[in-house]
Design an enzyme around this catalytic site. Structure first.
Site, PDB file in Angstrom:
ATOM      1  N   SER A  21       0.868  -1.177   0.000  1.00  0.00           N
ATOM      2  CA  SER A  21       0.000   0.000   0.000  1.00  0.00           C
ATOM      3  C   SER A  21       0.903   1.224   0.000  1.00  0.00           C
ATOM      4  O   SER A  21       2.073   1.140   0.382  1.00  0.00           O
ATOM      5  CB  SER A  21      -0.938  -0.003   1.217  1.00  0.00           C
ATOM      6  OG  SER A  21      -0.216  -0.164   2.416  1.00  0.00           O
ATOM      7  N   GLU A  23       1.285   5.532   0.807  1.00  0.00           N
ATOM      8  CA  GLU A  23       0.732   6.695   1.519  1.00  0.00           C
ATOM      9  C   GLU A  23       1.141   7.981   0.814  1.00  0.00           C
ATOM     10  O   GLU A  23       2.292   8.151   0.437  1.00  0.00           O
ATOM     11  CB  GLU A  23       1.256   6.690   2.962  1.00  0.00           C
ATOM     12  CG  GLU A  23       0.679   7.816   3.798  1.00  0.00           C
ATOM     13  CD  GLU A  23       0.995   7.650   5.271  1.00  0.00           C
ATOM     14  OE1 GLU A  23       0.750   6.552   5.818  1.00  0.00           O
ATOM     15  OE2 GLU A  23       1.505   8.607   5.870  1.00  0.00           O
ATOM     16  N   THR A  54      -3.028  11.303   3.932  1.00  0.00           N
ATOM     17  CA  THR A  54      -2.935  11.779   5.318  1.00  0.00           C
ATOM     18  C   THR A  54      -3.855  12.973   5.562  1.00  0.00           C
ATOM     19  O   THR A  54      -4.364  13.615   4.624  1.00  0.00           O
ATOM     20  CB  THR A  54      -1.486  12.172   5.675  1.00  0.00           C
ATOM     21  OG1 THR A  54      -1.076  13.209   4.790  1.00  0.00           O
ATOM     22  CG2 THR A  54      -0.556  10.990   5.552  1.00  0.00           C
ATOM     23  N   TYR A  55      -4.009  13.263   6.847  1.00  0.00           N
ATOM     24  CA  TYR A  55      -4.910  14.317   7.316  1.00  0.00           C
ATOM     25  C   TYR A  55      -4.049  15.244   8.157  1.00  0.00           C
ATOM     26  O   TYR A  55      -3.460  14.812   9.159  1.00  0.00           O
ATOM     27  CB  TYR A  55      -5.964  13.634   8.177  1.00  0.00           C
ATOM     28  CG  TYR A  55      -7.182  14.437   8.534  1.00  0.00           C
ATOM     29  CD1 TYR A  55      -8.172  14.679   7.600  1.00  0.00           C
ATOM     30  CD2 TYR A  55      -7.366  14.907   9.831  1.00  0.00           C
ATOM     31  CE1 TYR A  55      -9.314  15.378   7.940  1.00  0.00           C
ATOM     32  CE2 TYR A  55      -8.507  15.605  10.181  1.00  0.00           C
ATOM     33  CZ  TYR A  55      -9.480  15.838   9.223  1.00  0.00           C
ATOM     34  OH  TYR A  55     -10.618  16.522   9.575  1.00  0.00           O
ATOM     35  N   HIS A  83      -7.030   9.046   5.982  1.00  0.00           N
ATOM     36  CA  HIS A  83      -6.580   9.239   7.371  1.00  0.00           C
ATOM     37  C   HIS A  83      -7.515  10.256   8.026  1.00  0.00           C
ATOM     38  O   HIS A  83      -8.030  11.174   7.370  1.00  0.00           O
ATOM     39  CB  HIS A  83      -5.162   9.807   7.414  1.00  0.00           C
ATOM     40  CG  HIS A  83      -4.109   8.843   6.960  1.00  0.00           C
ATOM     41  ND1 HIS A  83      -2.898   8.696   7.597  1.00  0.00           N
ATOM     42  CD2 HIS A  83      -4.089   7.962   5.927  1.00  0.00           C
ATOM     43  CE1 HIS A  83      -2.180   7.792   6.974  1.00  0.00           C
ATOM     44  NE2 HIS A  83      -2.873   7.327   5.954  1.00  0.00           N
ATOM     45  N   GLY A 114      -3.866  11.846  16.610  1.00  0.00           N
ATOM     46  CA  GLY A 114      -3.254  13.080  16.105  1.00  0.00           C
ATOM     47  C   GLY A 114      -2.473  13.787  17.202  1.00  0.00           C
ATOM     48  O   GLY A 114      -2.509  13.386  18.369  1.00  0.00           O
ATOM     49  N   ASP A 115      -1.768  14.829  16.779  1.00  0.00           N
ATOM     50  CA  ASP A 115      -0.940  15.586  17.723  1.00  0.00           C
ATOM     51  C   ASP A 115      -1.578  16.913  18.066  1.00  0.00           C
ATOM     52  O   ASP A 115      -2.145  17.570  17.193  1.00  0.00           O
ATOM     53  CB  ASP A 115       0.436  15.862  17.100  1.00  0.00           C
ATOM     54  CG  ASP A 115       1.231  14.593  17.002  1.00  0.00           C
ATOM     55  OD1 ASP A 115       1.226  13.828  17.980  1.00  0.00           O
ATOM     56  OD2 ASP A 115       1.829  14.357  15.937  1.00  0.00           O
ATOM     57  N   TYR A 155       3.627   1.444  16.990  1.00  0.00           N
ATOM     58  CA  TYR A 155       4.928   2.090  17.206  1.00  0.00           C
ATOM     59  C   TYR A 155       5.993   1.090  17.676  1.00  0.00           C
ATOM     60  O   TYR A 155       6.097   0.798  18.857  1.00  0.00           O
ATOM     61  CB  TYR A 155       4.764   3.231  18.231  1.00  0.00           C
ATOM     62  CG  TYR A 155       3.873   4.325  17.693  1.00  0.00           C
ATOM     63  CD1 TYR A 155       4.406   5.351  16.927  1.00  0.00           C
ATOM     64  CD2 TYR A 155       2.490   4.286  17.879  1.00  0.00           C
ATOM     65  CE1 TYR A 155       3.591   6.341  16.379  1.00  0.00           C
ATOM     66  CE2 TYR A 155       1.664   5.271  17.331  1.00  0.00           C
ATOM     67  CZ  TYR A 155       2.225   6.293  16.583  1.00  0.00           C
ATOM     68  OH  TYR A 155       1.428   7.262  16.032  1.00  0.00           O
ATOM     69  N   HIS A 159       5.413   4.844  21.224  1.00  0.00           N
ATOM     70  CA  HIS A 159       5.123   6.251  20.951  1.00  0.00           C
ATOM     71  C   HIS A 159       5.875   7.099  21.974  1.00  0.00           C
ATOM     72  O   HIS A 159       5.966   6.721  23.148  1.00  0.00           O
ATOM     73  CB  HIS A 159       3.611   6.478  21.062  1.00  0.00           C
ATOM     74  CG  HIS A 159       3.176   7.834  20.641  1.00  0.00           C
ATOM     75  ND1 HIS A 159       3.212   8.908  21.493  1.00  0.00           N
ATOM     76  CD2 HIS A 159       2.705   8.306  19.464  1.00  0.00           C
ATOM     77  CE1 HIS A 159       2.774   9.980  20.851  1.00  0.00           C
ATOM     78  NE2 HIS A 159       2.463   9.642  19.616  1.00  0.00           N
ATOM     79  N   GLN A 186       4.789   3.050  12.545  1.00  0.00           N
ATOM     80  CA  GLN A 186       5.691   4.169  12.315  1.00  0.00           C
ATOM     81  C   GLN A 186       6.896   3.609  11.571  1.00  0.00           C
ATOM     82  O   GLN A 186       7.224   2.425  11.725  1.00  0.00           O
ATOM     83  CB  GLN A 186       6.118   4.733  13.685  1.00  0.00           C
ATOM     84  CG  GLN A 186       6.980   5.942  13.637  1.00  0.00           C
ATOM     85  CD  GLN A 186       6.267   7.083  12.925  1.00  0.00           C
ATOM     86  OE1 GLN A 186       6.321   7.153  11.697  1.00  0.00           O
ATOM     87  NE2 GLN A 186       5.608   7.944  13.667  1.00  0.00           N
ATOM     88  N   GLN A 222      16.116  15.303   6.013  1.00  0.00           N
ATOM     89  CA  GLN A 222      14.674  15.402   6.257  1.00  0.00           C
ATOM     90  C   GLN A 222      14.175  14.150   7.002  1.00  0.00           C
ATOM     91  O   GLN A 222      13.403  14.250   7.957  1.00  0.00           O
ATOM     92  CB  GLN A 222      13.963  15.516   4.904  1.00  0.00           C
ATOM     93  CG  GLN A 222      12.502  15.838   4.983  1.00  0.00           C
ATOM     94  CD  GLN A 222      11.857  15.715   3.604  1.00  0.00           C
ATOM     95  OE1 GLN A 222      12.095  14.747   2.868  1.00  0.00           O
ATOM     96  NE2 GLN A 222      11.061  16.694   3.227  1.00  0.00           N
ATOM     97  N   PHE A 226      12.302  13.931  10.624  1.00  0.00           N
ATOM     98  CA  PHE A 226      11.031  13.216  10.858  1.00  0.00           C
ATOM     99  C   PHE A 226      11.210  12.232  12.005  1.00  0.00           C
ATOM    100  O   PHE A 226      10.369  12.113  12.882  1.00  0.00           O
ATOM    101  CB  PHE A 226      10.627  12.379   9.641  1.00  0.00           C
ATOM    102  CG  PHE A 226      10.054  13.144   8.507  1.00  0.00           C
ATOM    103  CD1 PHE A 226       9.451  14.377   8.707  1.00  0.00           C
ATOM    104  CD2 PHE A 226      10.090  12.621   7.220  1.00  0.00           C
ATOM    105  CE1 PHE A 226       8.912  15.072   7.637  1.00  0.00           C
ATOM    106  CE2 PHE A 226       9.567  13.309   6.149  1.00  0.00           C
ATOM    107  CZ  PHE A 226       8.979  14.537   6.364  1.00  0.00           C
ATOM    108  N   HIS A 276       3.736  -1.185   3.732  1.00  0.00           N
ATOM    109  CA  HIS A 276       3.124   0.120   3.480  1.00  0.00           C
ATOM    110  C   HIS A 276       4.266   1.102   3.227  1.00  0.00           C
ATOM    111  O   HIS A 276       5.180   1.225   4.054  1.00  0.00           O
ATOM    112  CB  HIS A 276       2.323   0.541   4.724  1.00  0.00           C
ATOM    113  CG  HIS A 276       1.615   1.858   4.583  1.00  0.00           C
ATOM    114  ND1 HIS A 276       0.447   2.020   3.868  1.00  0.00           N
ATOM    115  CD2 HIS A 276       1.912   3.088   5.089  1.00  0.00           C
ATOM    116  CE1 HIS A 276       0.047   3.278   3.940  1.00  0.00           C
ATOM    117  NE2 HIS A 276       0.915   3.946   4.663  1.00  0.00           N
TER     118      HIS A 276
END
Ligand code: FAD
Length: 304
Positions: A21, A23, A54-55, A83, A114-115, A155, A159, A186, A222, A226, A276
């Site tokens: 899949s 993303e 993603t959202y 998402h 979400g954060d 995770y 997390h 993740q 980068q 992340f 994924h």
């Protein structure tokens, strides 16, 4: 307990190619949109199980995510997964997003807490009229739309907010008990982390597929940023492989392909049959890695 031992997927052409899949993130500008659609066109013939969009934090991409998902449904043969986060929003707003997705034909949601606006690691406080946790969000989606498949996060390095691995696994278990049928991890660079995590997950009585999230390193700096924000570790050997290549994008791409292909090959050899990919809206590396996994482009009736 580990994943069932497979007929070793060692890259031999006779062996079954893994399921995949992809993303994507919703584009901000017209140029980014053109680039995303080039990427989707290139990757669609690989026939992923689904593609997810993603959202943005706190619903900041709500309309863009919806537009991207709707266009995927209208113009491609792909199955989209939307998402959705519940942070900083009343339940009614989140429910409205789910209802709109259901109406246009979306049957797969990646449900997340979400954060908070202050970023990952900031103190999470549920919205006064909001869902208290990701498990509550999952339960609500499944209660109202049993035909929606719900995927959640996992995770391997726990997390960053989790007090312990046990607390982390309790959260995953709550999401599964609420109706989640798949977790995507993740990203990680050290496969042992994934296998150790899988043992813990199974020992915790969680049986759903834990699909490894693979981040091909398009840009080391980068990716390291992340990773730092997400609480994922970056091994020394990885940094060393990209050392001195800051101004050499061609070699960097070759190294990136070899690193990611090595990672997925080793996972496949140990029985992982689903991946994924965090594409970062770029096709080339992911296409090459899929090719090396034995996945070949096939035409579809409704081409992307
Ligand atoms: P949960 O699974 O609910 O919790 C994660 C862990 O944090 C739990 O194990 C738990 O132990 C701990 N925890 C949770 N709440 C608390 C609390 N109140 N106090 C103490 N510990 C707590 N973010 C986006 O904004 N948009 C996206 O589209 C998006 N997609 C993602 C897709 C994947 C596959 C992954 C892995 C992450 C994604 N994220 C996304 C990031 C995610 O929103 C953040 O990692 C966020 O911090 C946690 O959300 P979650 O649903 O994973 O949390």
């Amino acid at each position: 307990m580990t994943e069932p031992t497979p007929p070793a997927a060692d890259g031999h052409p006779e062996l079954k190619a893994p399921a995949i899949s992809f993303e994507f993130f919703p584009p901000k500008t017209e140029e980014m949109e053109r680039n995303l659609w080039e990427t989707i066109k290139r990757l669609a013939p690989l026939h992923p199980n689904f593609v997810s969009v993603t959202y943005g934090a706190g619903g900041s991409t709500r309309e863009r995510t919806h537009a991207t998902i709707s266009r995927i449904l209208a113009e491609t043969h792909l199955t989209p997964a939307a998402h959705l986060t519940c942070v900083d929003a009343p339940c009614a707003d989140v429910d409205d997003v789910v209802a709109r997705y259901h109406q246009v034909g979306v049957r797969h949601i990646v449900a997340l807490r979400g954060d908070p606006a202050s970023g990952i690691g900031g103190l999470y406080t549920p919205h006064p009229q909001g869902y208290r946790s990701s498990a509550d969000l999952v339960a609500s989606i499944k209660r109202r739309y049993p035909d929606i498949e719900v995927t959640v996060s996992a995770y391997p390095e726990k997390h960053p907010e989790s007090a312990s691995f046990d607390a982390d696994l309790d959260t995953l278990k709550a999401k599964v008990d609420a109706g989640a049928s798949r977790a995507i991890t993740q990203f990680f660079f050290d496969n042992d982390l994934y296998f150790r995590y899988l043992d813990r997950v199974r020992a915790h009585g969680i049986e759903i597929p834990i699909v490894p999230g693979i981040l091909p390193v398009q840009n080391f700096k980068q990716a390291a940023n992340f990773a730092q924000r997400a609480g994922a570790s970056v091994p020394h050997w990885l940094a060393e492989k990209f050392e001195g290549l800051e101004d050499d994008p061609d070699t960097r791409r070759l190294v990136a392909a070899s690193v990611a292909a090595g990672q997925v090959h080793k996972l496949a050899k140990h029985g992982v049959d689903t991946f994924h990919f965090y594409t970062m809206n770029r096709a080339d590396l992911v296409f090459a890695i899929c090719h090396l996994l034995g996945i070949r482009a096939r035409s579809a009736q409704k081409a992307a």
